[in-house]
Design a protein around this motif. Sequence first.
Motif, PDB file in Angstrom:
ATOM      1  N   THR A  10       6.424  96.571  16.792  1.00  0.00           N
ATOM      2  CA  THR A  10       5.865  96.464  18.137  1.00  0.00           C
ATOM      3  C   THR A  10       6.414  95.236  18.859  1.00  0.00           C
ATOM      4  N   PHE A  11       6.665  94.144  18.103  1.00  0.00           N
ATOM      5  CA  PHE A  11       7.263  92.954  18.720  1.00  0.00           C
ATOM      6  C   PHE A  11       8.677  93.266  19.218  1.00  0.00           C
ATOM      7  N   GLY A  18       3.214  80.007  32.441  1.00  0.00           N
ATOM      8  CA  GLY A  18       3.435  81.402  32.078  1.00  0.00           C
ATOM      9  C   GLY A  18       2.218  82.019  31.413  1.00  0.00           C
ATOM     10  N   LEU A  19       1.587  81.249  30.500  1.00  0.00           N
ATOM     11  CA  LEU A  19       0.393  81.739  29.806  1.00  0.00           C
ATOM     12  C   LEU A  19      -0.739  81.977  30.793  1.00  0.00           C
ATOM     13  N   GLY A  20      -0.948  81.014  31.698  1.00  0.00           N
ATOM     14  CA  GLY A  20      -2.020  81.149  32.688  1.00  0.00           C
ATOM     15  C   GLY A  20      -1.841  82.376  33.550  1.00  0.00           C
ATOM     16  N   PHE A  21      -0.605  82.643  33.969  1.00  0.00           N
ATOM     17  CA  PHE A  21      -0.361  83.766  34.868  1.00  0.00           C
ATOM     18  C   PHE A  21      -0.539  85.114  34.173  1.00  0.00           C
ATOM     19  N   MET A  22      -0.095  85.227  32.930  1.00  0.00           N
ATOM     20  CA  MET A  22      -0.148  86.538  32.269  1.00  0.00           C
ATOM     21  C   MET A  22      -1.440  86.776  31.487  1.00  0.00           C
ATOM     22  N   PHE A  38      10.243  93.203  22.914  1.00  0.00           N
ATOM     23  CA  PHE A  38      11.427  92.379  23.185  1.00  0.00           C
ATOM     24  C   PHE A  38      12.500  93.191  23.912  1.00  0.00           C
ATOM     25  N   LYS A  39      12.692  94.434  23.496  1.00  0.00           N
ATOM     26  CA  LYS A  39      13.657  95.296  24.178  1.00  0.00           C
ATOM     27  C   LYS A  39      13.264  95.503  25.637  1.00  0.00           C
ATOM     28  N   PHE A  80       7.362  89.124  26.850  1.00  0.00           N
ATOM     29  CA  PHE A  80       7.435  87.941  27.700  1.00  0.00           C
ATOM     30  C   PHE A  80       8.278  86.818  27.099  1.00  0.00           C
ATOM     31  N   LEU A  81       8.910  87.052  25.952  1.00  0.00           N
ATOM     32  CA  LEU A  81       9.711  85.997  25.328  1.00  0.00           C
ATOM     33  C   LEU A  81      10.914  85.608  26.180  1.00  0.00           C
ATOM     34  N   VAL A  82      11.777  86.572  26.505  1.00  0.00           N
ATOM     35  CA  VAL A  82      12.976  86.272  27.300  1.00  0.00           C
ATOM     36  C   VAL A  82      12.626  85.777  28.700  1.00  0.00           C
ATOM     37  N   PRO A  83      11.682  86.427  29.442  1.00  0.00           N
ATOM     38  CA  PRO A  83      11.319  85.922  30.763  1.00  0.00           C
ATOM     39  C   PRO A  83      10.690  84.535  30.760  1.00  0.00           C
TER      40      PRO A  83
END
Length: 407
Positions: free
Chosen positions: A240-241, A94-98, A245-246, A317-320
């Motif tokens: 902002t976090f 996930g980190l690499g892609f985003m 998240f929303k 990107f937390l939930v995804p």
Amino acid sequence: MKNIVSHSGEVFIEKSYIKLFIRFLRYGLLAWGGPIAQLALIEKEMVYEEKLISIQYFNRLIAVYQTFPGPETHEICVHLGTQAKGFLGGLLAGLGFMLPGFILAIFVSWLYKLYGITAIATSILLGIKPAVSAWICKGGVQLGHGILISPLLWLIAMGAFFAELYQVNFIITFIASGGFYVLCSHISLRLTIKRTVKFIIKYIWIIIALVSIIVGLVFLFYFKNIPFTIISEKASIVSTFIFGFKCGSLSFGSVYTILSIIKTEAIIKNNWLTQSQFIDGLALTGILPAPFIIVTTFVGYLAYGFWGGVFATLGTFLVPTVIPIFGHKYLNRIGTSGAIRTLLDGITAGVAGLIAADMFDILKQVLINPLTISIFICSLLFIYFYKSTYAIIWIVLIGGLLGVMLS
């Protein structure tokens, strides 16, 4: 190393954490053109060239993650990374892609805050958009080729295409597409219901937990009489976090659903940016090699600087990321049921129809004069004759240069 198949479905294996990270970092660097082009890139390499997973399995992943919040390409990357190397593998994928899109989003946000949209930036965007649109069309055709393998699936895709044009809710389209394909595939409806009920009973607590989280988030967002305010008028790291998240947890079906969330929270409620600035942000981040939802990074940056952009991205990107890391085994098992597999195949055909409608809408907005049409046609020809994965980099650079020279 070859991929293996177990009772829980196909499992993609990677030799090391470094190679896994580099693989998905490369996908992120080449992720121009939104989910259509991004999915086509992964399909081309992992399905057809390296043969690490089957086209049937990849199509089922697309169908499954279309029903969850967040960018489906990012979720599929995390899913495959988790299969390959567990929890850490999912985070690295996930980190690499985003990461490339995030860095570029921070950079363009910084430039925008200093200089705004200049005449030369407008010219560059004018040239890049039709070039990226050509890449999107190429990816859409490739995805459709892998999904629409029978006349019946073509029929479902055509129905979904017109449903999208007439703005039918995507959930209705998915249910109708999957249900129609199940009924037309001569599978006993009673058997389908029996297997579905059995699956629900087996994983009832997981389903209840996921539904409860989703309902809670929707309740929190839509009800205005809640006795406390989560986001204060003055931006902060926390606000902002939570804003990100929303956006990440409520973007169902299409990340375009976040537009109303951003307008309500960032523009109307908190005055973090103006409507004009938001439109500029959509234009700038929309051409980056990143999921469309990366626009939240731009909003966070304008609201609270660098750290606002960072924490808005983390929230987004937390939930995804959590869903595929902790749910990939259960989602894999969905494909072991013949009836559910057929249902997902029908839904995937519906997704193909929605992709075609999105392509049509993109072209209608981008091809606005002879210059953009010419760049689009030239980019298509270049992609056709130069079949390298890196063709996207060349057409973006050349398209931007032509935009500056000819506009």
